[in-house]
Design a protein around this motif. Sequence first.
Motif: not given
Length: 93
Positions: A7-26
């Motif tokens: 985990p990188l703060g509110n970020l995580s990396l998937t096995k295939d190096s995609r970023i999962v994060h939370n955002s207030f966008e929208g």
Amino acid sequence: LVPEREPLGNLSLTKDSRIVHNSFEGGNERVWIMKTDGSNKQVITDGSDGIGLYPRISNDGNSVIFNSMRGGTKELWRINLDGSGLTPLTKSV
């Protein structure tokens, strides 16, 4: 922790190096997934979870675990990386 899933703060990396994060966008806090270059950005939750989601990749790398207020109090939920299979993991008592 396995480096590709650390985990990188509110970020995580998937096995295939995609970023999962939370955002207030929208206007609501949601969980998003995207490639590391920012392309192919997709929202995987609908914004009805409240705030403080703190998404993390599951140990098997196939889903995201996050906090949600869907049940009225903070609970843990799981969703697949493609946004399907939304499932509560804990239940408020």
